[in-house]
Design a protein around this motif. Structure first.
Motif, mmCIF file in Angstrom:
data_model
loop_
_atom_site.group_PDB
_atom_site.id
_atom_site.type_symbol
_atom_site.label_atom_id
_atom_site.label_comp_id
_atom_site.label_asym_id
_atom_site.label_seq_id
_atom_site.Cartn_x
_atom_site.Cartn_y
_atom_site.Cartn_z
ATOM 1 N N ASP A 227 21.387 -60.999 93.025
ATOM 2 C CA ASP A 227 19.961 -61.227 92.762
ATOM 3 C C ASP A 227 19.222 -61.554 94.049
ATOM 4 O OD1 ASP A 227 20.967 -63.705 93.284
ATOM 5 O OD2 ASP A 227 20.128 -64.685 91.498
ATOM 6 N N ARG A 228 19.846 -61.240 95.206
ATOM 7 C CA ARG A 228 19.214 -61.492 96.499
ATOM 8 C C ARG A 228 18.666 -60.175 97.047
ATOM 9 N NH1 ARG A 228 23.024 -64.984 100.302
ATOM 10 N NH2 ARG A 228 21.113 -64.765 101.566
ATOM 11 N N PRO A 229 17.353 -60.081 97.252
ATOM 12 C CA PRO A 229 16.747 -58.815 97.682
ATOM 13 C C PRO A 229 17.376 -58.201 98.933
ATOM 14 C CG PRO A 229 15.053 -60.373 97.005
ATOM 15 C CD PRO A 229 16.341 -61.136 97.007
ATOM 16 N N ASP A 230 17.672 -59.030 99.946
ATOM 17 C CA ASP A 230 18.246 -58.475 101.176
ATOM 18 C C ASP A 230 19.609 -57.855 100.910
ATOM 19 O OD1 ASP A 230 16.026 -59.264 102.520
ATOM 20 O OD2 ASP A 230 16.917 -61.075 103.384
ATOM 21 N N ASN A 231 20.437 -58.508 100.096
ATOM 22 C CA ASN A 231 21.749 -57.952 99.745
ATOM 23 C C ASN A 231 21.599 -56.646 98.974
ATOM 24 O OD1 ASN A 231 23.042 -60.068 100.957
ATOM 25 N ND2 ASN A 231 23.525 -61.163 99.052
ATOM 26 N N LEU A 232 20.626 -56.622 98.064
ATOM 27 C CA LEU A 232 20.422 -55.419 97.254
ATOM 28 C C LEU A 232 19.995 -54.244 98.132
ATOM 29 C CD1 LEU A 232 18.601 -57.049 94.202
ATOM 30 C CD2 LEU A 232 20.925 -56.107 94.245
ATOM 31 N N LEU A 233 19.105 -54.490 99.093
ATOM 32 C CA LEU A 233 18.683 -53.410 99.987
ATOM 33 C C LEU A 233 19.845 -52.898 100.820
ATOM 34 C CD1 LEU A 233 15.148 -54.588 101.178
ATOM 35 C CD2 LEU A 233 15.703 -52.666 99.696
ATOM 36 N N ARG A 234 20.718 -53.818 101.275
ATOM 37 C CA ARG A 234 21.899 -53.377 102.042
ATOM 38 C C ARG A 234 22.828 -52.546 101.165
ATOM 39 N NH1 ARG A 234 21.343 -58.395 104.779
ATOM 40 N NH2 ARG A 234 22.582 -59.475 103.201
ATOM 41 N N THR A 235 22.949 -52.944 99.887
ATOM 42 C CA THR A 235 23.808 -52.198 98.970
ATOM 43 C C THR A 235 23.249 -50.802 98.713
ATOM 44 O OG1 THR A 235 24.516 -54.241 97.882
ATOM 45 C CG2 THR A 235 24.822 -52.193 96.656
ATOM 46 N N LEU A 236 21.931 -50.699 98.573
ATOM 47 C CA LEU A 236 21.290 -49.415 98.255
ATOM 48 C C LEU A 236 21.104 -48.517 99.473
ATOM 49 C CD1 LEU A 236 18.546 -50.649 95.766
ATOM 50 C CD2 LEU A 236 20.459 -49.133 95.215
ATOM 51 N N GLU A 237 21.162 -49.092 100.673
ATOM 52 C CA GLU A 237 20.850 -48.325 101.878
ATOM 53 C C GLU A 237 21.694 -47.059 102.040
ATOM 54 O OE1 GLU A 237 20.122 -49.027 106.686
ATOM 55 O OE2 GLU A 237 21.181 -50.531 105.492
#
Length: 473
Positions: A227-237
């Motif tokens: 639920d952490r935006p920065d982690n999610l962006l890294r996952t989706l990158e």
């Protein structure tokens, strides 16, 4: 594009997490999604205590099963495939690691229970409904001590609401070659979700140019657990980079800060049909571009007949047609509803000479197609021959008459050459023309051979009776 199929509810709701792995204690999730008309939908997934929720490669196996179900003719009951065929249709390597993944995935797809609150579109009733089901409502398979292997026969039945959607045509084309070429489960999950949202009949041309969503909601939709935006962006990158590099999306834009971040996807060039003349036939009758592309790829064999019925209806209708495109779409998706409508009844009646020429041409075309098919079957060998044989025996109703353990023995016998695959299919086809009793005799003969009592012989084909066209005495 190499076209396969995806059921639109499954593609849109993303019932399987796109993550390659999930926490070992993740046995329930609940998320909110939106229907295409903007209503919130609650989706819940639960699994037994010894399982985890479906994820990762489960998406690929489900796509494979959907397309194998089409290949089996959308049967009313269970259908059977070899483990090798399911692995290859899912686009995965033929290795012990992936056979193990297949076994684990099938169990998850059978054990996971979903509840969708007024968010499953029942195309036949044209209504949003509440549904509770497992994606695989029935599962059986045999395995050796080492687990599932290529010749093992897997028998499954898709959940009733999924089958109803497939039969009602609530499906979209899926570029399976492109899908399989993507590198990771999450990349494929993002592509599948975007592709389901790309087709939207409410837009002017049936396609949306871009979609936007809050980052947290989009990630939840994909089944990401952080639920952490920065982690999610890294996952989706990695998914974003790959889909941009492949030209499927033209741009990914992230705006906002912290938990208020939004993601916007701009689609690349619109999809092009493998059958442009069929898409054009639909477009000329008021069907939107995106819908025409989708229908021409999913139902290419229906388009020309539906166009003839549509044209004839337009000629004889005494009322103005308010939605020409909608009527044409209905004629393609639900031809049984228009079976009594004449197909070109106003056309000029052909002369006897023209009919004779047409019949000769049709017969020649049929003979050519038969010869081509015989040559193709004659060239089959190895696993391809085994898979073809199992498909034919499923369609002929033989496989469902064998108990599970004998289906596994059958696969091994075909693979090892102790059963003549083409002879078996020939005999089963002949038995089918003799009715259920003849088919039962063949099955008994086959079971005896599989038990090792003697080799399979079948019955020698009997000549068909000749019916004289002269006057009966």
């Amino acid at each position: 594009m190499t076209s396969g199929y995806d059921e639109l509810n499954l593609g849109r709701l993303a019932l399987i997490s796109g993550q390659k792995t999930v926490p070992a204690n993740l046995q329930r999730w609940q998320k909110q999604a939106l229907t295409p008309d903007g209503r919130p939908v609650i989706v819940t997934c639960t699994v037994p205590a010894d399982q985890v929720v479906p994820h990762g490669l489960d998406n690929d196996f489900m796509v494979g099963l959907l397309n194998l179900c089409f290949e089996a003719g959308l049967p009313d009951g269970p259908f059977s495939v070899s483990a090798y065929a399911l692995l290859k249709t899912s686009g995965l390597p033929d290795t012990a690691q992936y056979y193990q993944s297949l076994q684990e995935s099938l169990i998850r797809l059978n054990k996971a229970s979903y509840t969708i609150d007024e968010g499953w579109y029942a195309s036949g009733a044209q209504a949003w409904t509440t549904q509770s089901f497992a994606q695989l409502s029935y599962l059986s398979y045999a395995r050796s001590k080492a687990g599932i292997r290529g010749t093992n026969v897997i028998t499954v039945q898709l959940a009733p609401p999924i089958m109803e959607s497939l039969r009602a045509g609530y499906i979209k084309p899926l570029d399976v070659e492109f899908y399989r070429s993507l590198s990771q489960p999450l990349v494929r999950a993002v592509y599948r979700q975007l592709d389901a949202l790309h087709f939207d009949e409410r837009t002017a041309n049936g396609l949306v140019a871009e979609i936007s969503a809050p980052l947290l909601a989009w990630s939840t939709r994909l089944g990401l657990t952080s639920d952490r935006p920065d982690n999610l962006l890294r996952t989706l990158e990695p998914a974003h980079k790959e889909l941009l590099a492949r030209g499927y999306i033209a741009e990914v834009v992230i705006t906002g800060r912290g938990r208020s971040k939004d993601v916007r996807y701009v689609f690349g060039p619109p999809p092009v049909s493998q059958h442009p003349h069929l898409a054009a036939l639909l477009g000329e009758r008021g069907v939107k571009q995106g819908v025409a592309v989708r229908l021409s790829m999913v139902f290419p064999e229906r388009i020309e007949e539906a166009a003839r019925r549509f044209d004839q209806y337009v000629k004889v209708s005494v009322r103005p047609i308010g939605n020409r495109g909608g009527l044409m779409v209905a004629m393609v998706q639900r031809p049984e509803d228009f079976a009594d409508l004449p197909a070109g009844a106003g056309a000029t009646k052909p002369t006897p000479a023209a009919r004779a020429t047409s019949n000769r041409r049709d017969q020649q075309d049929l003979e050519i197609r038969d010869a081509q098919e015989e040559a193709r079957i004659a060239a089959l060998e190895g696993q391809a021959l085994v898979d073809w044989t199992l498909r034919q025996l499923t369609l002929l109703g033989v496989l469902k008459r064998l108990p599970l353990h004998q289906r596994a023995v059958l696969g091994e016998a075909l693979q090892g050459g102790t059963l003549d695959a083409r002879h078996l299919v020939q005999q089963a086809t002949h038995a089918l023309t003799g009715g259920s009793l003849a088919l039962e005799v063949l099955v008994e003969d086959l079971q005896t051979a599989l038990n090792g009592s003697r080799s399979f012989r079948g019955k020698a084909p009997q000549p068909l009776p000749v019916v004289s066209e002269g006057k009966q005495k």
